[in-house]
Design a protein around this motif. Sequence first.
Motif, PDB file in Angstrom:
ATOM      1  N   GLU A 185       4.674   9.581  -5.718  1.00 52.09           N
ATOM      2  CA  GLU A 185       4.078   9.740  -7.004  1.00 52.09           C
ATOM      3  C   GLU A 185       2.721   9.394  -6.875  1.00 52.09           C
ATOM      4  OE1 GLU A 185       6.073   7.096  -9.672  1.00 52.09           O
ATOM      5  OE2 GLU A 185       8.134   8.048  -9.346  1.00 52.09           O
ATOM      6  N   LYS A 186       1.929   9.638  -7.863  1.00 52.59           N
ATOM      7  CA  LYS A 186       0.259   9.449  -7.720  1.00 52.59           C
ATOM      8  C   LYS A 186       0.044   8.047  -7.762  1.00 52.59           C
ATOM      9  CE  LYS A 186      -3.730  10.243 -10.713  1.00 52.59           C
ATOM     10  NZ  LYS A 186      -4.564  10.288  -9.576  1.00 52.59           N
ATOM     11  N   ASN A 187      -0.853   7.654  -7.005  1.00 46.81           N
ATOM     12  CA  ASN A 187      -1.147   6.342  -6.761  1.00 46.81           C
ATOM     13  C   ASN A 187      -0.015   5.282  -6.238  1.00 46.81           C
ATOM     14  OD1 ASN A 187      -3.498   7.009  -7.735  1.00 46.81           O
ATOM     15  ND2 ASN A 187      -3.381   6.193 -10.029  1.00 46.81           N
ATOM     16  N   SER A 188       0.967   5.819  -5.690  1.00 50.42           N
ATOM     17  CA  SER A 188       1.957   5.014  -5.091  1.00 50.42           C
ATOM     18  C   SER A 188       1.602   4.997  -3.443  1.00 50.42           C
ATOM     19  CB  SER A 188       3.263   5.943  -5.228  1.00 50.42           C
ATOM     20  OG  SER A 188       3.367   6.745  -4.353  1.00 50.42           O
ATOM     21  N   THR A 189       2.544   4.114  -2.793  1.00 50.86           N
ATOM     22  CA  THR A 189       2.024   3.845  -1.386  1.00 50.86           C
ATOM     23  C   THR A 189       3.163   4.306  -0.533  1.00 50.86           C
ATOM     24  OG1 THR A 189       3.027   1.439  -1.549  1.00 50.86           O
ATOM     25  CG2 THR A 189       0.676   1.612  -2.055  1.00 50.86           C
ATOM     26  N   VAL A 190       3.028   4.137   0.597  1.00 50.86           N
ATOM     27  CA  VAL A 190       4.095   4.823   1.698  1.00 50.86           C
ATOM     28  C   VAL A 190       3.755   4.203   3.049  1.00 50.86           C
ATOM     29  CG1 VAL A 190       3.147   6.978   2.310  1.00 50.86           C
ATOM     30  CG2 VAL A 190       5.510   6.681   2.737  1.00 50.86           C
ATOM     31  N   ILE A 191       4.842   3.583   3.681  1.00 50.75           N
ATOM     32  CA  ILE A 191       4.523   2.852   4.895  1.00 50.75           C
ATOM     33  C   ILE A 191       5.179   3.804   6.020  1.00 50.75           C
ATOM     34  CG2 ILE A 191       5.150   0.921   6.081  1.00 50.75           C
ATOM     35  CD1 ILE A 191       5.692  -0.462   3.634  1.00 50.75           C
ATOM     36  N   VAL A 192       4.234   4.078   6.887  1.00 47.55           N
ATOM     37  CA  VAL A 192       4.791   5.047   8.168  1.00 47.55           C
ATOM     38  C   VAL A 192       4.721   4.208   9.456  1.00 47.55           C
ATOM     39  CG1 VAL A 192       4.138   7.189   9.372  1.00 47.55           C
ATOM     40  CG2 VAL A 192       3.989   7.083   7.001  1.00 47.55           C
ATOM     41  N   SER A 193       6.096   4.200  10.078  1.00 47.92           N
ATOM     42  CA  SER A 193       5.875   3.492  11.283  1.00 47.92           C
ATOM     43  C   SER A 193       5.893   4.478  12.445  1.00 47.92           C
ATOM     44  CB  SER A 193       7.432   2.965  11.260  1.00 47.92           C
ATOM     45  OG  SER A 193       7.684   2.352  12.793  1.00 47.92           O
ATOM     46  N   PHE A 194       5.099   4.039  13.530  1.00 41.42           N
ATOM     47  CA  PHE A 194       5.053   4.743  14.827  1.00 41.42           C
ATOM     48  C   PHE A 194       5.916   4.444  15.870  1.00 41.42           C
ATOM     49  CE2 PHE A 194       1.350   5.621  12.023  1.00 41.42           C
ATOM     50  CZ  PHE A 194       1.383   7.127  12.054  1.00 41.42           C
ATOM     51  N   ASN A 195       6.481   3.335  15.829  1.00 40.65           N
ATOM     52  CA  ASN A 195       7.564   2.920  16.825  1.00 40.65           C
ATOM     53  C   ASN A 195       7.007   2.518  18.148  1.00 40.65           C
ATOM     54  OD1 ASN A 195      10.013   1.983  17.735  1.00 40.65           O
ATOM     55  ND2 ASN A 195      10.351   4.165  18.502  1.00 40.65           N
ATOM     56  N   ASN A 196       5.547   1.989  18.001  1.00 41.13           N
ATOM     57  CA  ASN A 196       4.835   1.627  19.158  1.00 41.13           C
ATOM     58  C   ASN A 196       4.524   2.520  20.164  1.00 41.13           C
ATOM     59  OD1 ASN A 196       5.491  -1.364  18.766  1.00 41.13           O
ATOM     60  ND2 ASN A 196       7.389  -1.157  19.092  1.00 41.13           N
ATOM     61  N   VAL A 197       3.461   3.320  19.730  1.00 42.12           N
ATOM     62  CA  VAL A 197       2.743   4.336  20.648  1.00 42.12           C
ATOM     63  C   VAL A 197       1.774   3.588  21.342  1.00 42.12           C
ATOM     64  CG1 VAL A 197       1.696   6.530  20.597  1.00 42.12           C
ATOM     65  CG2 VAL A 197       3.572   6.373  19.085  1.00 42.12           C
ATOM     66  N   PRO A 198       1.634   3.601  22.614  1.00 44.11           N
ATOM     67  CA  PRO A 198       0.413   2.909  23.277  1.00 44.11           C
ATOM     68  C   PRO A 198      -0.623   3.991  23.725  1.00 44.11           C
ATOM     69  CG  PRO A 198       2.380   3.349  24.817  1.00 44.11           C
ATOM     70  CD  PRO A 198       2.930   3.824  23.413  1.00 44.11           C
ATOM     71  N   ASN A 199      -1.638   3.091  24.191  1.00 44.87           N
ATOM     72  CA  ASN A 199      -2.775   4.195  24.811  1.00 44.87           C
ATOM     73  C   ASN A 199      -3.394   4.941  23.905  1.00 44.87           C
ATOM     74  OD1 ASN A 199      -3.709   4.311  27.297  1.00 44.87           O
ATOM     75  ND2 ASN A 199      -2.959   6.314  27.511  1.00 44.87           N
ATOM     76  N   VAL A 200      -3.353   4.573  22.478  1.00 44.23           N
ATOM     77  CA  VAL A 200      -4.013   5.285  21.444  1.00 44.23           C
ATOM     78  C   VAL A 200      -5.484   4.877  21.442  1.00 44.23           C
ATOM     79  CG1 VAL A 200      -4.063   5.727  18.830  1.00 44.23           C
ATOM     80  CG2 VAL A 200      -1.901   5.400  20.239  1.00 44.23           C
ATOM     81  N   ALA A 201      -6.413   5.982  21.606  1.00 46.86           N
ATOM     82  CA  ALA A 201      -7.781   5.804  21.643  1.00 46.86           C
ATOM     83  C   ALA A 201      -8.393   6.109  20.176  1.00 46.86           C
ATOM     84  CB  ALA A 201      -8.622   6.494  22.701  1.00 46.86           C
ATOM     85  N   LYS A 202      -7.746   7.248  19.649  1.00 51.03           N
ATOM     86  CA  LYS A 202      -8.232   7.883  18.486  1.00 51.03           C
ATOM     87  C   LYS A 202      -7.197   8.105  17.491  1.00 51.03           C
ATOM     88  CE  LYS A 202     -11.897  10.455  18.792  1.00 51.03           C
ATOM     89  NZ  LYS A 202     -12.717  11.533  18.963  1.00 51.03           N
ATOM     90  N   ALA A 203      -7.306   7.883  16.059  1.00 51.18           N
ATOM     91  CA  ALA A 203      -6.314   8.238  15.233  1.00 51.18           C
ATOM     92  C   ALA A 203      -7.268   9.326  14.004  1.00 51.18           C
ATOM     93  CB  ALA A 203      -5.637   7.260  14.335  1.00 51.18           C
ATOM     94  N   ILE A 204      -6.613  10.442  13.808  1.00 47.70           N
ATOM     95  CA  ILE A 204      -7.373  11.241  12.809  1.00 47.70           C
ATOM     96  C   ILE A 204      -6.103  11.163  11.708  1.00 47.70           C
ATOM     97  CG2 ILE A 204      -8.206  13.435  12.240  1.00 47.70           C
ATOM     98  CD1 ILE A 204      -8.852  13.836  15.226  1.00 47.70           C
ATOM     99  N   VAL A 205      -6.694  10.932  10.479  1.00 51.52           N
ATOM    100  CA  VAL A 205      -5.877  11.019   9.269  1.00 51.52           C
ATOM    101  C   VAL A 205      -6.394  12.181   8.516  1.00 51.52           C
ATOM    102  CG1 VAL A 205      -4.942   9.829   7.232  1.00 51.52           C
ATOM    103  CG2 VAL A 205      -5.334   8.374   9.341  1.00 51.52           C
ATOM    104  N   THR A 206      -5.301  13.253   8.187  1.00 54.72           N
ATOM    105  CA  THR A 206      -5.948  14.510   7.243  1.00 54.72           C
ATOM    106  C   THR A 206      -5.321  14.347   5.956  1.00 54.72           C
ATOM    107  OG1 THR A 206      -6.225  15.611   9.456  1.00 54.72           O
ATOM    108  CG2 THR A 206      -6.110  16.755   7.312  1.00 54.72           C
ATOM    109  N   PHE A 207      -6.084  14.448   4.906  1.00 54.67           N
ATOM    110  CA  PHE A 207      -5.697  14.280   3.631  1.00 54.67           C
ATOM    111  C   PHE A 207      -5.339  15.845   2.869  1.00 54.67           C
ATOM    112  CE2 PHE A 207      -7.887  10.092   3.666  1.00 54.67           C
ATOM    113  CZ  PHE A 207      -6.762   9.239   3.984  1.00 54.67           C
ATOM    114  N   GLY A 208      -4.337  16.178   2.508  1.00 54.90           N
ATOM    115  CA  GLY A 208      -3.862  17.509   2.158  1.00 54.90           C
ATOM    116  C   GLY A 208      -3.836  18.312   3.040  1.00 54.90           C
ATOM    117  N   ASP A 209      -3.259  19.730   3.025  1.00 52.95           N
ATOM    118  CA  ASP A 209      -2.991  20.662   4.086  1.00 52.95           C
ATOM    119  C   ASP A 209      -4.223  21.084   4.561  1.00 52.95           C
ATOM    120  OD1 ASP A 209      -2.376  23.376   5.160  1.00 52.95           O
ATOM    121  OD2 ASP A 209      -0.416  22.651   4.971  1.00 52.95           O
TER     122      ASP A 209
END
Length: 340
Positions: A185-209
């Motif tokens: 819903e609009k203005n709600s929250t969601v928690i996303v788990s990645f189950n311990n992905v190591p070696n991450v140097a960069k994360a890109i979060v894209t909003f919308g398709d």
Amino acid sequence: MKTFSTKILALAAASLFLFSCERNTDTDSVEPMAATQSDNLIGYDPTTCNLVQTFGEGTLPRTTDLIEEDGAVMIVKAQKRAQNGKYLPETPALLLDARDPATDLVNWMDANMLAISGLLTVGDGSGQKANREGGRLVLDFSPVSSVTMKTMVFTDIAAEDKGSKVELYSRNGQLLEQKEIPTGEKNSTVIVSFNNVPNVAKAIVTFGDERSKVGSGAIARLQLCVEGQGRYDDARYQEVHTLWLEYTGQQPANVTVKSMQEGNSGNVLFEAKGMKPGTAFKVAASAATALGETLEIKTQRGEQQLIPVNADPNASLKKQYGSFRVVEARCSDYPLRLEE
């Protein structure tokens, strides 16, 4: 993907709130729980080493290109999406106050329940509001080398933002994990788990398709472990159930990983052709397959490496086995300490 909806808890909390209002209508609104009360945070992973929830210090709103909190340091950039689907030049990201109604990215109930204070987003250029026309945030962890990503909390990923996603990359640009962010819903929250992905140097979060001209949202929390930090298991009292490896050879190789039990080869757990140097990959036990006593790694050039993964408190895994580096091994929720 592991996600958690706050809707049910929100309804319960709303009932309690209404009851309290009947008793005292003059009571001030409740302030969000302090982020330092990490054990009480909804969706908190106890193996988290570095909790990023306020996104540094300073007045809100403000723009920022560097975040430092709880031992984690990252460079952050924002990019708005143009009408042709391409991205405009990078700008600093925007930090907004979750408790300010004008922010319009999270409802007060979720902000209080999840102790949300700062919201990291793509700005619309005014320095006061989030961009609503599609964009992305780039989190660069190179100041601390790399991290193990555990959990991200997002806000305002509504139906029109379907197709929003997170991509995790290694130092050499390899895509380690990609997940679509569930809508709510609009203005709600969601928690996303990645189950311990190591070696991450960069994360890109894209909003919308990326093919869409709309898209908004924000990051409300990061749970991670900076490389070299955190609690470790000192011995293999249990069998290894998850192993991340990196191919460190000089030339591309065909790689096959099999489980071995009492010297006999078992199931093929992983197979790849033309693996490039620097490629990381995951081998994990499941209900259908086990890692056995030993992992056998072979290449087409006749290289064979054996990695013991059975329970043995008197012997630790090494960091390097021939052309394969052990990035992370787990017997429990915590990574196993490795020998040089």
